[in-house]
Design an enzyme around this catalytic site. Structure first.
Site, mmCIF file in Angstrom:
data_model
loop_
_atom_site.group_PDB
_atom_site.id
_atom_site.type_symbol
_atom_site.label_atom_id
_atom_site.label_comp_id
_atom_site.label_asym_id
_atom_site.label_seq_id
_atom_site.Cartn_x
_atom_site.Cartn_y
_atom_site.Cartn_z
ATOM 1 N N CYS A 1 0.874 -1.180 0.000
ATOM 2 C CA CYS A 1 0.000 0.000 0.000
ATOM 3 C C CYS A 1 0.910 1.229 0.000
ATOM 4 O O CYS A 1 1.990 1.196 -0.572
ATOM 5 C CB CYS A 1 -0.954 -0.027 1.204
ATOM 6 S SG CYS A 1 -0.118 0.020 2.806
ATOM 7 N N HIS A 2 0.512 2.282 0.667
ATOM 8 C CA HIS A 2 1.342 3.492 0.721
ATOM 9 C C HIS A 2 2.426 3.373 1.788
ATOM 10 O O HIS A 2 3.604 3.526 1.504
ATOM 11 C CB HIS A 2 0.473 4.727 0.981
ATOM 12 C CG HIS A 2 1.260 5.991 1.074
ATOM 13 N ND1 HIS A 2 1.827 6.581 -0.028
ATOM 14 C CD2 HIS A 2 1.617 6.748 2.134
ATOM 15 C CE1 HIS A 2 2.497 7.658 0.360
ATOM 16 N NE2 HIS A 2 2.376 7.786 1.665
#
Length: 105
Positions: free
Chosen positions: A70-71
């Site tokens: 993800c981030h």
């Protein structure tokens, strides 16, 4: 496993290398479609965290090796737990794209 395992961050660079060497593996970006469109790791599939149950349609073989990012690593860690509860047996959280040193598309 330690009570402090959640403090350890995954190394996305090592994770992507492991994914690349794992025949039949799927690299899954669990960020939103807008985040994915703004830049993602080449070859990854976007299955947002809030739509993870659709993974069962997109990836029906629950023994498929899944590498999640993800981030920052928080959503991918949570997504890994969800996928394991859905019956996926080879799930690995590789962390967040913000520390990725490779090319993004």
């Amino acid at each position: 496993m330690s009570i402090f395992d959640f403090l350890r961050s995954s190394d996305i660079n090592a994770g992507v290398a492991e994914y690349a060497a794992d025949s039949g593996a799927v690299l899954v970006d669990v960020r939103t479609p807008d985040e994915y469109a703004s830049g993602h790791i080449e070859g990854s599939r976007n299955i947002p965290l809030d739509a993870l149950t659709s993974a069962q349609n997109a990836i029906p073989d629950k023994s498929t090796p899944l590498y999640l990012y993800c981030h920052s690593g928080a959503r991918s860690r949570y997504a890994a737990r969800i996928l394991k509860r859905l019956g996926y047996t080879a799930v690995k959280d590789i962390g967040g794209i913000m520390t990725y040193k490779g090319k993004v598309v």
